[in-house]
Design an enzyme around this catalytic site. Structure first.
Site, PDB file in Angstrom:
ATOM      1  N   THR A 152      32.685  -5.993  72.735  1.00 44.93           N
ATOM      2  CA  THR A 152      31.514  -6.599  72.656  1.00 44.93           C
ATOM      3  C   THR A 152      30.438  -6.159  71.819  1.00 44.93           C
ATOM      4  OG1 THR A 152      30.831  -5.045  74.289  1.00 44.93           O
ATOM      5  CG2 THR A 152      32.161  -7.316  75.293  1.00 44.93           C
ATOM      6  N   LYS A 178      36.595  -0.540  74.913  1.00 40.99           N
ATOM      7  CA  LYS A 178      35.436  -0.427  73.968  1.00 40.99           C
ATOM      8  C   LYS A 178      34.457  -0.020  75.452  1.00 40.99           C
ATOM      9  CE  LYS A 178      33.363  -4.184  75.442  1.00 40.99           C
ATOM     10  NZ  LYS A 178      32.437  -4.283  76.784  1.00 40.99           N
ATOM     11  N   THR A 189      33.919   2.438  83.796  1.00 38.50           N
ATOM     12  CA  THR A 189      32.435   1.841  83.157  1.00 38.50           C
ATOM     13  C   THR A 189      32.886   0.827  81.539  1.00 38.50           C
ATOM     14  OG1 THR A 189      31.465   4.355  82.394  1.00 38.50           O
ATOM     15  CG2 THR A 189      30.750   3.444  84.566  1.00 38.50           C
ATOM     16  N   GLU A 275      25.239   1.489  73.350  1.00 37.27           N
ATOM     17  CA  GLU A 275      23.853   0.401  72.311  1.00 37.27           C
ATOM     18  C   GLU A 275      23.709   0.340  71.676  1.00 37.27           C
ATOM     19  OE1 GLU A 275      25.071  -3.468  75.252  1.00 37.27           O
ATOM     20  OE2 GLU A 275      23.901  -2.486  75.281  1.00 37.27           O
ATOM     21  N   ASN A 401      19.411  -5.795  74.018  1.00 37.70           N
ATOM     22  CA  ASN A 401      19.899  -6.060  75.172  1.00 37.70           C
ATOM     23  C   ASN A 401      18.928  -6.874  76.145  1.00 37.70           C
ATOM     24  OD1 ASN A 401      21.958  -4.849  76.588  1.00 37.70           O
ATOM     25  ND2 ASN A 401      21.464  -3.398  75.612  1.00 37.70           N
TER      26      ASN A 401
END
Lengths: 406, 406
Positions: A152, A178, A189, A275, A401
């Site tokens: 993602t 991932k 998670t 991220e 985000n």
């Protein structure tokens, strides 16, 4: 045990593929994993009360079915908070794959990741499954396509394969996973898929996995958010021909060690590719009173936003580390703690007995400017230790985000 | 009860001042609060195992002394993780102020905020104390100078005053506080100073404060980091002339209500001015099974990095809210939850019974683009509720914290 090229297709008898099925714009978004023969399946799943439909589906397969033989994955839509309609789509996905592969639907696992609350575009999913089945391949490249299709916000694909010998037979373990947001200790998670041609009983496969996630996936955090979709699946098809592992013997220990190597690698990859991350941040707590205490302390440090931003700024702001240890819930004497920073640029003692040493800020900054940074806290209370992995908190985390859905 | 102008100098007999003493570069960094007569003092302090020297000093004063009469504050250096040397500087600060004010050192409270691990520049601190004593004033402006001098990364000063009548006498409560990073429920996680001319017993003053912090300061979070220095002090000097509150009568309830208004205001101000924040994010959990459950759920939502970045992006990414509720530890049925977004731009039902309603994304974005945004989760399990306050997570949070010390 030795590291080898490849990922989930490295073990004997496993095929995979990844394609763009139109769920995401111009990106691969569906993958499939298939074993030529039925597999023992083990799994660990999110502890979030809000569980995605594929998690519920897979729990049924792993807990109540003897074997599984395929996994259908999509990235783009999480199929979480989608009610009975969403669960129905999950079943339809499995049914479609089962019909084409000659399996029962309950032998097909599913996994989703992406936006919460949207329904799957089931027609596109079914078309995707139909397109993938004839494309399945045991090539290394096919495994890589699958590893790419489940990404993602990940920036790199994550796969690994290792080989060991069990009773004279070559046994291979492959894995892919991932991240990279909504990543926080409490079960994996993330999505992680491990394949192996080892022959091992279902009970011991689950036992090995359940024990191992505690030291691997459950020790990483990107942002403290435990996802609704976390899933780690291990499929073992027995094609290596080793004599089946049915008790906790030497073979079991060797298998566990190899599984740990695979899971540790994948977990660290996820943390490093958190991220927006610019650095992998490893925290070792040593000299703790108990393993539990070491785990609580190390997780509290990697989870602290203030510690993470300091790492981002290459700033040896050690007070934030001691602070994060202090509010972790663990009981200890701050005035006994030693703290070190370590990386490829060297090692530096920053605190001794709770107060700053006369360290060089320049050297500390150099150490903290590397791609992999380690903090070591010595509690001087006992022999227990734990290692956790996180990453720095950067502008890019916000960027990714603040408008993930746009 | 009515809101009035001013802050800590609003109640009768309180003086204050704030100056630049050279701890920070070209900024006010020291403040003092003084009451013309001895005060009953109540306090609540950080639960962090790592406690700053001034926290330890103040705990001794609040728990073991009958009265207190002054507070010396500095911003710039936290005096945490500074060992016995740091505690000694704390004592020296109190001794210096006590000598100049004709008090015992144990009547002088201290508070520090800033970098952890550095020692106080004690000579500058002592000079600062000496400079402040003759400047103390009961003017509103002097209170404001103090409120400004305790700021670190705060962008606005935070002060309030309210007045109520107790038995025909005007009683005033004033307050000031500072945020704005390392802010997380578990005691105030900040510095907050409340003054009042009410006559109230030490026991009931502490009781009122201890109860109130649970609904106010302990319900805010900026970044999940519970500071080493969190301190909330209330000084009551009795000059209003009301008959002393010594039992939990109507006067006590009226006082509690006014104290709650002051603390709620200050707590919300801190959340709204969280490091880098562009919006105040309020979360109300209603229909919960118990107050405890409502607190756990609302705090989990305001603490989630993913929820906070969604608020930053004005993105109605409600799945993240349900996800944060799911991993909070509270047990509930996700398929019963209703969720609303509310602000000055209107109110919208986003989820009904755990799945998305057919809401307008455009309207949701408009609601989420305001400076104060509220999410309301209805659990439909009971009558309990709780409100928590946080803020969005923005680029500026990273900017502020990646090189706080430079």
């Amino acid at each position: 045990m030795r590291r080898m090229e490849g990922g989930v297709t490295a073990p004997e008898g496993f095929m995979a593929i990844g394609i763009a099925a139109g769920i995401k714009k111009d990106k691969k978004d569906m993958a499939m994993l298939y074993s030529k023969v039925p597999c023992r399946a083990a799994g660990t799943f999110t502890t979030n009360v809000v569980k995605a439909a594929p998690v519920k589906w897979d729990q049924n397969v792993v807990y109540h079915q003897e074997t599984a033989q395929a996994v259908v994955m999509n990235s783009g839509i999480a199929n979480a908070c989608t009610g009975t309609e969403g669960y129905g789509y999950c079943r339809e996905t499995a049914e479609t794959a089962a019909a084409l592969l000659g399996l029962r639907p309950e032998q097909v696992l599913t996994a989703s990741t992406g936006v919460i609350g949207k329904q799957l575009p089931i027609e596109a999913i079914k078309k995707g499954v139909a397109a993938m089945v004839p494309m399945l391949s045991d090539s290394q490249a096919a495994g890589t396509l699958a590893a790419e299709a489940i990404m993602t916000t990940d920036t790199v694909k994550k796969e690994i394969a290792v080989q060991l010998e069990l009773g004279g037979k070559k046994v291979t373990i492959g894995g892919m996973c991932k991240g990279s947001g909504m990543i926080h200790p409490n079960m994996c998670t993330m999505l992680s898929f491990v394949t192996t041609d080892a022959a091992i009983s279902k009970e011991l496969l689950q036992k090995a996995l359940s024990a191992d996630v505690k030291d691997t996936y459950n020790m990483i955090s990107v942002d403290g958010d435990t996802s609704t979709n976390d899933t780690c699946l291990v499929l073992a098809n027995g094609l290596a021909g080793n004599s089946e592992i049915t008790e906790e013997n030497e073979d079991f220990l060797a298998f566990r060690e190899a599984l740990n190597a695979v899971n540790t690698y994948l977990a660290k990859q996820m943390a490093a590719d958190g991220e927006g991350a610019s650095a992998l941040f490893e925290v070792k707590v040593v000299g703790a009173e108990s393993k539990e205490q070491a785990v609580i302390l190390s997780k509290s440090i990697i989870t602290s936003s203030l510690v993470k931003t300091a790492i981002c700024g290459h700033d040896a702001n050690w007070g934030r580390i001691l602070c994060a240890m202090g509010y972790s819930g663990a009981v200890f004497d701050p005035e006994k703690v030693d703290l070190y920073f370590e990386s490829s640029a060297g090692r530096l003692k920053i605190i001794e007995n709770g107060v700053a040493t006369d360290y060089s800020e320049e050297k500390a900054t150099e150490i903290l400017s590397q791609k992999e940074v380690t903090a070591i806290a010595d509690m001087k209370m006992g022999e227990a230790c734990a290692t956790a992995w996180g990453c720095d908190l950067t502008y890019d985390y916000i960027k990714i985000n603040a408008d993930y859905r746009s």
